[in-house]
Motif scaffolding. Structure first.
Motif, mmCIF file in Angstrom:
data_model
loop_
_atom_site.group_PDB
_atom_site.id
_atom_site.type_symbol
_atom_site.label_atom_id
_atom_site.label_comp_id
_atom_site.label_asym_id
_atom_site.label_seq_id
_atom_site.Cartn_x
_atom_site.Cartn_y
_atom_site.Cartn_z
ATOM 1 N N MET A 90 0.839 -1.178 0.000
ATOM 2 C CA MET A 90 0.000 0.000 0.000
ATOM 3 C C MET A 90 0.882 1.238 0.000
ATOM 4 N N GLN A 91 0.359 2.326 -0.502
ATOM 5 C CA GLN A 91 1.061 3.601 -0.522
ATOM 6 C C GLN A 91 0.506 4.505 0.578
ATOM 7 N N LEU A 92 1.402 5.071 1.382
ATOM 8 C CA LEU A 92 1.032 6.016 2.432
ATOM 9 C C LEU A 92 1.745 7.338 2.179
ATOM 10 N N THR A 93 1.084 8.427 2.525
ATOM 11 C CA THR A 93 1.723 9.730 2.544
ATOM 12 C C THR A 93 2.030 10.048 3.989
ATOM 13 N N LEU A 94 3.304 10.255 4.300
ATOM 14 C CA LEU A 94 3.731 10.554 5.660
ATOM 15 C C LEU A 94 4.092 12.028 5.750
ATOM 16 N N LEU A 95 3.614 12.682 6.801
ATOM 17 C CA LEU A 95 3.894 14.089 7.058
ATOM 18 C C LEU A 95 4.547 14.208 8.424
ATOM 19 N N TYR A 96 5.632 14.986 8.501
ATOM 20 C CA TYR A 96 6.354 15.182 9.756
ATOM 21 C C TYR A 96 6.305 16.664 10.110
ATOM 22 N N PHE A 97 6.030 16.974 11.380
ATOM 23 C CA PHE A 97 5.854 18.354 11.809
ATOM 24 C C PHE A 97 6.787 18.720 12.956
ATOM 25 N N ALA A 98 7.061 20.027 13.060
ATOM 26 C CA ALA A 98 7.785 20.648 14.174
ATOM 27 C C ALA A 98 9.151 19.986 14.377
ATOM 28 N N ARG A 99 9.468 19.601 15.612
ATOM 29 C CA ARG A 99 10.797 19.063 15.895
ATOM 30 C C ARG A 99 11.079 17.786 15.122
ATOM 31 N N LEU A 100 10.036 17.012 14.823
ATOM 32 C CA LEU A 100 10.255 15.777 14.058
ATOM 33 C C LEU A 100 10.719 16.099 12.646
ATOM 34 N N ARG A 101 10.133 17.107 12.047
ATOM 35 C CA ARG A 101 10.563 17.539 10.711
ATOM 36 C C ARG A 101 12.040 17.920 10.755
ATOM 37 N N ASP A 102 12.427 18.650 11.793
ATOM 38 C CA ASP A 102 13.817 19.089 11.920
ATOM 39 C C ASP A 102 14.755 17.906 12.180
ATOM 40 N N LEU A 135 14.327 14.713 11.481
ATOM 41 C CA LEU A 135 14.337 13.717 10.424
ATOM 42 C C LEU A 135 14.766 14.292 9.082
ATOM 43 N N GLY A 136 14.834 15.614 8.993
ATOM 44 C CA GLY A 136 15.320 16.253 7.778
ATOM 45 C C GLY A 136 14.371 16.230 6.607
ATOM 46 N N ARG A 161 11.551 3.403 12.772
ATOM 47 C CA ARG A 161 12.637 3.357 13.765
ATOM 48 C C ARG A 161 13.841 2.576 13.251
ATOM 49 N N GLN A 162 13.609 1.630 12.378
ATOM 50 C CA GLN A 162 14.688 0.803 11.839
ATOM 51 C C GLN A 162 15.540 1.527 10.807
ATOM 52 N N ARG A 163 15.175 2.746 10.448
ATOM 53 C CA ARG A 163 15.938 3.518 9.459
ATOM 54 C C ARG A 163 17.273 4.013 9.998
ATOM 55 N N GLY A 164 17.442 4.021 11.299
ATOM 56 C CA GLY A 164 18.713 4.476 11.863
ATOM 57 C C GLY A 164 18.518 5.234 13.155
ATOM 58 N N THR A 165 19.640 5.701 13.697
ATOM 59 C CA THR A 165 19.649 6.318 15.015
ATOM 60 C C THR A 165 18.746 7.540 15.108
ATOM 61 N N ALA A 166 18.823 8.444 14.146
ATOM 62 C CA ALA A 166 17.986 9.658 14.206
ATOM 63 C C ALA A 166 16.506 9.292 14.267
ATOM 64 N N TRP A 167 16.106 8.317 13.480
ATOM 65 C CA TRP A 167 14.710 7.883 13.446
ATOM 66 C C TRP A 167 14.329 7.180 14.747
ATOM 67 N N ALA A 168 15.206 6.297 15.214
ATOM 68 C CA ALA A 168 14.935 5.569 16.463
ATOM 69 C C ALA A 168 14.817 6.528 17.635
ATOM 70 N N ASP A 169 15.681 7.542 17.667
ATOM 71 C CA ASP A 169 15.637 8.526 18.754
ATOM 72 C C ASP A 169 14.385 9.393 18.672
#
Length: 83
Positions: A1-13, A15-16, A37-45
């Protein structure tokens, strides 16, 4: 399935990015968060269980067991307060 993911505020910053389209084979919000979370340290944190954030699917705040469907828009954001 295709999902559109949106990241806001500190998460946007942290996760880049502010959004992405993701091909997802899981079933629930919890599955999605684990995959991210499995994408790496920044994501897991940023998405650690003890971090304060909310998830909305198609503009409704949901919990981890919420099922996902093709075409869903998933927003991940820290809790906010008004003033």
């Amino acid at each position: 399935m295709q999902l559109t993911l949106l990241y806001f505020a500190r998460l946007r910053d942290q996760l880049g990015q502010d959004q992405e389209t993701l091909t997802f084979t899981g079933h629930s919000v919890a599955d999605l968060l684990e995959l991210l979370r499995q994408r790496g340290t920044a994501w897991a944190d940023a998405l650690a269980v003890e971090q304060p954030f909310r998830v909305a699917v198609n503009h409704s705040v949901v919990h981890g067991s919420h099922p996902l469907a093709d075409g869903d828009e998933v927003a991940i954001f820290p809790p906010v307060t008004g003033g």
